[in-house]
Write an enzyme that holds these catalytic residues in place. Structure first.
Site, PDB file in Angstrom:
ATOM      1  N   VAL A   7     159.544  12.728 -17.931  1.00 31.35           N
ATOM      2  CA  VAL A   7     159.209  11.330 -18.166  1.00 31.35           C
ATOM      3  C   VAL A   7     157.717  11.261 -18.417  1.00 31.35           C
ATOM      4  CG1 VAL A   7     161.141  10.346 -16.870  1.00 31.35           C
ATOM      5  CG2 VAL A   7     158.999  10.849 -15.687  1.00 31.35           C
ATOM      6  N   SER A   8     157.288  10.191 -19.075  1.00 30.11           N
ATOM      7  CA  SER A   8     155.885  10.095 -19.468  1.00 30.11           C
ATOM      8  C   SER A   8     154.964   9.608 -18.367  1.00 30.11           C
ATOM      9  CB  SER A   8     155.744   9.151 -20.669  1.00 30.11           C
ATOM     10  OG  SER A   8     156.471   9.657 -21.749  1.00 30.11           O
ATOM     11  N   LYS A   9     155.470   8.754 -17.477  1.00 29.89           N
ATOM     12  CA  LYS A   9     154.615   8.138 -16.464  1.00 29.89           C
ATOM     13  C   LYS A   9     155.333   8.070 -15.131  1.00 29.89           C
ATOM     14  CE  LYS A   9     152.423   5.212 -19.897  1.00 29.89           C
ATOM     15  NZ  LYS A   9     152.271   3.871 -20.393  1.00 29.89           N
TER      16      LYS A   9
END
Length: 163
Positions: free
Chosen positions: A13-15
């Site tokens: 996931v990015s964040k």
């Protein structure tokens, strides 16, 4: 002795505020259907554009050490977003080592060359452009908010002496 294949499950996931559970759930369902039980999880919480992703680096090291039989990820966009060349380099290394790789959302594991490289290249290009556009939209939104006088970022911490 357990002869079941060792599966490397990669989740990204990015964040921090994004929950990777949806990816995990989908992968677990696939493992259950296949009756795969020997799963090694690799999870990164970092942009797909980042050059250093600790869990992906560990996965690649484990592949090189011969500890992995199959690599699986939810989507090529979750696996690699830096463009065509980095994507093909990673997947070609798996091919050279005869390590199958599976994307749950794209049928790239069933393709044969040269179509496989073409489809992966197109997908890698689309995902790379998508992440660049997201970045551009985010920057434009932040700039507009600054122009509108909005305070950005976390609230400042109050010092002990202030009220």
């Amino acid at each position: 002795m357990d002869n079941s294949p060792v599966i490397a499950a990669y989740v990204r996931v990015s964040k921090n505020e994004i929950n990777p559970e949806n990816q995990r759930i989908a992968l677990k369902k696939h493992f259950k259907r296949k009756e795969w039980t020997n799963i090694l999880w690799y999870e990164d919480c970092i942009s797909g554009l980042a050059d250093k992703r600790p869990s992906l680096e560990r996965l690649i090291r484990d592949v090189r050490n011969g500890d992995i039989d199959i690599v699986i990820f939810f989507s090529l966009s979750r696996f690699e977003r830096r463009g065509v060349l980095p994507t093909l380099q990673l997947l070609s290394e798996f091919d050279r080592r005869s390590i199958p790789y599976i994307s749950l959302t794209e049928p790239i594991d069933t393709l044969e060359s040269p179509w496989k490289e073409l489809i992966i290249s197109v997908l890698a290009s689309i995902y790379h452009i998508e992440v660049l556009q997201i970045s551009e939209r985010t920057k434009a939104g932040l700039e507009r908010a600054r122009r509108d006088g909005k305070t950005l970022g976390r609230p400042r911490k109050k010092s002990k002496g202030s009220k």
